[in-house]
Design a protein around this motif. Structure first.
Motif, mmCIF file in Angstrom:
data_model
loop_
_atom_site.group_PDB
_atom_site.id
_atom_site.type_symbol
_atom_site.label_atom_id
_atom_site.label_comp_id
_atom_site.label_asym_id
_atom_site.label_seq_id
_atom_site.Cartn_x
_atom_site.Cartn_y
_atom_site.Cartn_z
ATOM 1 N N ASP A 19 37.124 25.963 17.687
ATOM 2 C CA ASP A 19 35.781 24.426 18.336
ATOM 3 C C ASP A 19 36.959 23.296 18.500
ATOM 4 O O ASP A 19 36.253 23.095 19.152
ATOM 5 N N GLY A 20 37.674 23.264 17.709
ATOM 6 C CA GLY A 20 39.197 22.353 18.541
ATOM 7 C C GLY A 20 38.770 22.166 19.146
ATOM 8 O O GLY A 20 39.008 21.166 20.085
ATOM 9 N N ARG A 21 39.151 23.521 20.433
ATOM 10 C CA ARG A 21 39.825 23.039 21.095
ATOM 11 C C ARG A 21 38.657 22.815 22.069
ATOM 12 O O ARG A 21 39.416 22.138 23.130
ATOM 13 N N GLU A 22 38.035 23.691 21.547
ATOM 14 C CA GLU A 22 36.233 23.452 22.614
ATOM 15 C C GLU A 22 36.000 21.921 22.892
ATOM 16 O O GLU A 22 36.240 20.833 23.662
ATOM 17 N N ALA A 23 35.698 20.816 21.856
ATOM 18 C CA ALA A 23 35.869 19.730 21.602
ATOM 19 C C ALA A 23 37.013 18.687 22.639
ATOM 20 O O ALA A 23 36.777 18.192 22.811
ATOM 21 N N LEU A 24 38.217 19.386 22.396
ATOM 22 C CA LEU A 24 39.606 18.670 22.787
ATOM 23 C C LEU A 24 39.226 18.712 24.000
ATOM 24 O O LEU A 24 38.915 17.627 25.082
ATOM 25 N N LEU A 25 38.816 20.130 25.219
ATOM 26 C CA LEU A 25 38.520 20.329 26.003
ATOM 27 C C LEU A 25 37.495 19.175 26.976
ATOM 28 O O LEU A 25 37.675 18.964 27.855
ATOM 29 N N ALA A 26 36.334 19.124 25.886
ATOM 30 C CA ALA A 26 35.367 18.650 26.565
ATOM 31 C C ALA A 26 35.694 16.493 26.687
ATOM 32 O O ALA A 26 35.322 16.079 27.373
ATOM 33 N N MET A 27 36.474 16.164 26.117
ATOM 34 C CA MET A 27 36.838 15.037 26.005
ATOM 35 C C MET A 27 37.810 14.197 26.782
ATOM 36 O O MET A 27 38.139 14.062 27.417
ATOM 37 N N LEU A 28 38.628 15.724 26.802
ATOM 38 C CA LEU A 28 40.155 15.487 27.862
ATOM 39 C C LEU A 28 39.151 15.599 29.381
ATOM 40 O O LEU A 28 39.217 14.646 30.374
ATOM 41 N N THR A 29 38.034 16.709 29.480
ATOM 42 C CA THR A 29 37.344 16.214 30.464
ATOM 43 C C THR A 29 36.641 15.146 31.439
ATOM 44 O O THR A 29 36.221 14.437 31.967
ATOM 45 N N GLY A 69 45.804 22.520 29.707
ATOM 46 C CA GLY A 69 47.043 22.022 30.855
ATOM 47 C C GLY A 69 46.534 21.350 31.473
ATOM 48 O O GLY A 69 46.956 19.869 32.235
ATOM 49 N N TYR A 70 45.514 21.485 32.592
ATOM 50 C CA TYR A 70 44.609 20.862 33.529
ATOM 51 C C TYR A 70 44.155 19.689 33.303
ATOM 52 O O TYR A 70 44.785 18.009 33.676
ATOM 53 N N VAL A 71 43.500 20.140 32.742
ATOM 54 C CA VAL A 71 42.961 19.296 32.426
ATOM 55 C C VAL A 71 43.804 17.921 31.163
ATOM 56 O O VAL A 71 43.601 16.586 31.475
ATOM 57 N N GLN A 81 50.707 16.549 26.761
ATOM 58 C CA GLN A 81 51.036 17.228 27.755
ATOM 59 C C GLN A 81 51.622 17.952 27.667
ATOM 60 O O GLN A 81 52.324 18.786 28.415
ATOM 61 N N LEU A 82 52.878 16.912 27.553
ATOM 62 C CA LEU A 82 54.634 17.960 28.152
ATOM 63 C C LEU A 82 55.016 18.883 27.527
ATOM 64 O O LEU A 82 55.459 19.646 27.111
ATOM 65 N N LYS A 83 54.160 19.052 25.878
ATOM 66 C CA LYS A 83 54.214 20.072 24.986
ATOM 67 C C LYS A 83 54.003 21.299 25.602
ATOM 68 O O LYS A 83 53.741 22.822 25.447
ATOM 69 N N VAL A 84 52.828 21.369 26.180
ATOM 70 C CA VAL A 84 51.206 21.263 26.699
ATOM 71 C C VAL A 84 52.335 22.002 27.937
ATOM 72 O O VAL A 84 52.293 23.741 28.219
ATOM 73 N N PHE A 85 52.437 21.674 28.967
ATOM 74 C CA PHE A 85 52.943 22.054 30.032
ATOM 75 C C PHE A 85 54.656 22.694 29.275
ATOM 76 O O PHE A 85 54.583 23.898 29.936
ATOM 77 N N GLU A 86 55.081 22.785 29.064
ATOM 78 C CA GLU A 86 56.693 23.238 28.621
ATOM 79 C C GLU A 86 56.394 24.802 27.766
ATOM 80 O O GLU A 86 56.849 25.468 27.833
#
Lengths: 168, 168
Positions: free
Chosen positions: A152-162, B37-39, A44-49
């Motif tokens: 695909d990875g991004r989608e999968a990651l977003l789905a799990m985080l959601t 980043g939000y999720v 999360q810190l990396k992504v915000f940065e």
DNA sequence: TATTGTTATACTCTATAACTATA
DNA sequence: TATAGTTATAGAGTATAACAATA
């Protein structure tokens, strides 16, 4: 975050004399590398940065960007509604809005129906800045994530985080 | 976090008169639900909150737990090495250590080689508390995540987050 | 009496500069 | 002179209580 708090990556921490042979042992993360919360926070810190860096030309923080996005998608809402949706406490939302309004990105208008509440709207400049910010986020920030994880990875990651954010 | 900052989930925010028919429109997240980043931040807060709850009997924060884990895996290191590895700035690490040491979970010992540095070690009680904390984390915290995502999902999530944390 | 926006306030995190004691 | 631990301090972010205006 200037530069000091960045964690040491696996092959660092050696003293001068040991650089050549990489003699000095790196500190072992051990079970920490399997602790989801730890890795989650680091990511999360990396992504915000990176977000901050990509949107730097427009001087928007992730929080400010999320407010602009929400105002665009929900015109005519009041402060309490927007703040609640973002998980921001009403008292803390005041100064956030002050900064956006002072930059002429949004306006507060007293509601005619309920004169206690302030209807929030993007200004013309707010719409323009948001449009430019979106382009930067998509073309620079999210593009980098796509490159690293694959679509695909991004989608999968977003789905799990959601799922975690909503159901955990 | 008491309870106020919790975001409104999809079907909330209606006024009293509208509850029955769910008349009042929920605020739309819009593109925010696709912003990684939000999720990510939302998920991280949820996970930390659950961690805190699961380890509450031992009164350990995620940061304190990570220090204990690291001391266990790396006996004989000094403050700078441990702090750097965790991405904690040396000045901020002092009070963190003070609190652990005042609870007799770890000790600082002046190094014989270099009398400027403090060697860190878990105490007997520190080992015991860490062992109990690990059990709680595995049996309660990580178990819940496994239940939500499945073992494969959890592994995949961890791998992607690690990639972001290390390579992004 | 309850709610909206606000102020004041406090506590945690994070960040930088500078001191001391050692090297 | 450089480094390890420390102090002081300042800025975000987040939390609660209470007030004025309005309902």
């Amino acid at each position: 975050m200037a530069d000091s708090a960045k964690p040491v990556s696996r092959r660092e921490g050696r003293k001068e004399a040991a650089v050549a042979a990489d003699e000095t042992q790196a500190v072992q993360l051990g079970e920490l590398s399997d602790l989801l919360g730890y890795v989650l926070k680091r990511a999360q810190l990396k992504v915000f940065e990176d977000f901050l860096h990509c949107v730097a030309p427009l001087q928007l923080t992730p929080a400010q960007f999320s407010v602009l996005l929400l105002l665009d998608a929900n015109p005519g809402r009041n402060q309490t509604e927007i703040a609640n949706t973002l998980g921001i406490l009403r008292p803390n939302f005041v100064s956030l809005l002050d900064s956006l309004e002072s930059r002429d990105l949004c306006t507060r208008v007293r509601s005619a129906n309920d004169r206690r509440s302030h209807i929030l709207m993007l200004t013309e400049k707010g719409h323009a800045v948001l449009a430019r910010a979106k382009k930067l986020v998509v073309s620079k920030h999210e593009a980098r994530l796509n490159e690293l994880l694959g679509p695909d990875g991004r989608e999968a990651l977003l789905a799990m985080l959601t799922k975690i954010a909503e159901e955990f």
